[in-house]
Design a protein around this motif. Structure first.
Motif, PDB file in Angstrom:
ATOM      1  N   GLU A   1      49.423  -4.887  43.722  1.00 13.41           N
ATOM      2  CA  GLU A   1      47.976  -4.948  43.952  1.00 13.41           C
ATOM      3  C   GLU A   1      47.497  -3.942  44.999  1.00 13.41           C
ATOM      4  N   ASP A   2      48.355  -3.615  45.971  1.00 13.99           N
ATOM      5  CA  ASP A   2      47.933  -2.659  47.005  1.00 13.99           C
ATOM      6  C   ASP A   2      48.337  -1.221  46.672  1.00 13.99           C
ATOM      7  N   ASN A   3      48.586  -0.978  45.354  1.00 13.97           N
ATOM      8  CA  ASN A   3      48.888   0.362  44.846  1.00 13.97           C
ATOM      9  C   ASN A   3      50.186   0.949  45.393  1.00 13.97           C
ATOM     10  N   SER A   4      51.127   0.109  45.763  1.00 17.76           N
ATOM     11  CA  SER A   4      52.442   0.579  46.183  1.00 17.76           C
ATOM     12  C   SER A   4      53.451   0.296  45.066  1.00 17.76           C
ATOM     13  N   TRP A   5      54.469   1.161  44.977  1.00 14.99           N
ATOM     14  CA  TRP A   5      55.462   1.033  43.917  1.00 14.99           C
ATOM     15  C   TRP A   5      56.451  -0.087  44.250  1.00 14.99           C
ATOM     16  N   GLN A   6      56.781  -0.891  43.218  1.00 13.06           N
ATOM     17  CA  GLN A   6      57.799  -1.932  43.333  1.00 13.06           C
ATOM     18  C   GLN A   6      58.838  -1.732  42.236  1.00 13.06           C
ATOM     19  N   ARG A   7      60.115  -1.972  42.592  1.00 16.19           N
ATOM     20  CA  ARG A   7      61.204  -1.859  41.608  1.00 16.19           C
ATOM     21  C   ARG A   7      61.743  -3.254  41.311  1.00 16.19           C
ATOM     22  N   ARG A   8      61.975  -3.521  40.036  1.00 15.34           N
ATOM     23  CA  ARG A   8      62.487  -4.829  39.618  1.00 15.34           C
ATOM     24  C   ARG A   8      63.565  -4.668  38.556  1.00 15.34           C
ATOM     25  N   VAL A   9      64.504  -5.606  38.555  1.00 15.42           N
ATOM     26  CA  VAL A   9      65.478  -5.744  37.465  1.00 15.42           C
ATOM     27  C   VAL A   9      65.097  -7.013  36.712  1.00 15.42           C
ATOM     28  N   VAL A  10      64.769  -6.879  35.409  1.00 10.19           N
ATOM     29  CA  VAL A  10      64.200  -7.974  34.627  1.00 10.19           C
ATOM     30  C   VAL A  10      65.174  -8.384  33.526  1.00 10.19           C
ATOM     31  N   TYR A  11      65.284  -9.701  33.322  1.00 12.07           N
ATOM     32  CA  TYR A  11      66.149 -10.219  32.249  1.00 12.07           C
ATOM     33  C   TYR A  11      65.355 -10.295  30.948  1.00 12.07           C
TER      34      TYR A  11
END
Length: 496
Positions: A76-86
């Motif tokens: 929401e604050d326009n910052s990049w997030q990295r995730r590992v999704v199942y």
């Protein structure tokens, strides 16, 4: 990391609504390896990893896990997030990828719309057809065109015609102040800078003097807290205040010319007002105060209201010099050259930067004589070269010279360096002097004179003796200097 992902993966298979986190690995804690849900799927939020570690995680997921996906999303604050999704199936993986790409597209559109900002203002100005007022505004228009419409055209004519298409009515108050006789008589010999004109023409406004006169209007200016602290009579070069001063100067100039600002009156249509129409679409290019540019025709004319500070540019009479020592000033270059070719040989010296300059000679032949002489002095390395008036220019051994066409060629190179010498080096130039072979014969009498047995200068090829006359009370001619140097050289050789 592979083991960590395996344990998390197995815990998901055993209990999809819970995720097992092993605390044995001291290098990765719960804050870095946090279980969340992403689009209704179990996922790991990766926090506090370096870019190198994130790259390794991405490679591990791709190589060892068919049902895990590494994704990048914007929060929401326009910052990049990295995730590992199942993802439990290939169809689910494709659906997730589609959703992620759609989110990225929407976010990109949102960021573009929020960044457009002033482009809306520029489009509104271009479509309204209103009179645009600026002070010495040619470069301002160049910036606006380059930032909001496209790359700058390659010539001044193309540029002013392109600007005229976008903004059909422009008035430059710098030109107005220099051209109108009424304003000229009022300003007398005062400077025509914006702040000077503002102080002279609008004293009540510039000094914040409170007046009850009906000839002045009160108005509110909306600013934020930071801007309001700068919005005062001493804040010249603040963009908003410069625009305010320009508007005041233009309004005062119109008043002096008898233009009425009554709404609905014929004179209120400023672009078509007969009293100011002749000043519209005429710009003042500050690099040469003797000319003005007409936007509607794209032509440049000499204006009798301007003083001609510089002589007309004659490219064939111009020499390019670069690579000399930074300590040399324009007067130093001119002095060492006129000692050789005479007081009237140099018309102007224009410094490109601290180690390069353009020198305009009075005649084209001086260009070729200068280049041939420089080439000869650098080839000989004798006493004449050391004591020659041009030695100051050649000091350091890196001075290079060529004609004006070479200047054009170097500027057209793909590199973009701060110093002209670096720009030339980027093109692989190794020579020191570019001399036209066809001109060498014409300049032999300048740089390749023969000497008699006693060391004095020989006669010219036409049989006339050299005329050793002083050019001024304190200055020797080129022939006298060279003659004395050759005589000294001969005496030294005999003594040895």
């Amino acid at each position: 990391m592979k083991n960590k992902l395996h344990k998390w993966h197995d815990s998901i298979l055993r209990s999809p609504d819970k995720a097992y986190i092993d605390k044995e690995d001291a290098g990765i804690n719960n804050a870095q390896f946090q279980t969340v849900f992403f689009k209704m799927r179990p996922a790991i939020m990766l926090n506090g990893f370096t870019s190198h570690q994130l790259k390794l995680i991405q490679l591990v997921v791709k190589k060892h896990f068919n049902d895990l996906m590494y994704v990048r999303v914007v929060d929401e604050d326009n910052s990049w997030q990295r995730r590992v999704v199942y993802v439990d199936t290939n169809e689910d993986k494709a659906l997730l990828m589609k959703d992620v790409l759609e989110d990225l597209r929407k976010n990109a559109e949102k960021r573009i719309k929020s960044s457009v900002g002033f482009r809306h203002v520029v489009d509104l100005l271009a479509s309204a057809g209103k009179l645009i007022v600026g002070h010495n505004c040619l470069l301002d228009l160049a910036h606006i065109y380059n930032k909001f419409f496209g790359p700058l055209p390659s010539s001044l004519t193309e540029f002013v015609q392109a600007v005229h298409e976008k903004f059909p009515h422009i008035v430059d108050t710098k030109h107005l102040l220099n051209s109108n006789q009424t304003i000229q008589s009022l300003m007398k010999k005062n400077r025509k800078s914006l702040s000077s004109a503002f102080s002279l023409l609008c004293p009540n406004v510039s000094s914040n003097f409170q007046t009850t006169s009906k000839s002045y209007l009160r108005f509110e200016v909306q600013t934020d807290e930071i801007s309001s602290s700068c919005f005062n009579s001493g804040a010249k070069h603040e963009a908003g205040y410069d625009a305010f001063m320009t508007g005041c100067v233009f309004a005062r100039a119109c008043s002096l010319m008898g233009v009425k600002f009554d709404v609905g009156s014929p004179s209120f249509d400023l672009p078509r007002n007969a009293k100011i129409n002749k000043y519209i679409n005429v710009l003042y290019p500050s690099w040469n105060s003797g000319t003005v540019v007409h936007l509607d025709t794209g032509t440049e004319f000499l204006d009798p209201n301007y003083k001609h500070r510089y002589p007309p540019v004659i490219y064939a009479n111009t020499t390019l010099i670069w690579g000399f020592l930074p300590k040399l000033k324009p007067k130093d270059l001119k002095e060492c050259i006129i000692k050789v070719f005479g007081l009237d040989s140099v018309k102007s010296v224009f410094f490109i930067d601290r180690t390069s300059a353009l020198i305009q000679f009075g005649k084209e032949e001086f260009v070729h004589k200068f280049l041939a002489l420089k080439n000869s002095l650098e080839d000989n390395h004798d006493l004449v070269s050391v004591l020659h008036p041009l030695s100051k220019l050649l000091e350091g051994g890196n001075t290079r010279a060529a004609d004006y066409d070479t200047y054009r060629d170097i500027c057209a190179g793909s590199a973009s360096k701060v110093l002209f010498a670096d720009q030339a080096d980027s093109l692989g130039i190794t020579w020191k002097t570019k001399v036209c072979a066809a001109r060498m014969q014409d300049t032999e009498d300048v740089c390749c004179r023969e000497t008699t047995e006693d060391g004095s200068l020989a006669k010219h090829s036409n049989g006339k003796k050299n005329d050793f006359k002083r050019q001024s009370k304190h200055q020797s001619s080129y022939e006298e200097i060279i003659g004395s140097l050759f005589s000294s050289k001969t005496l030294l050789e005999r003594a040895s």
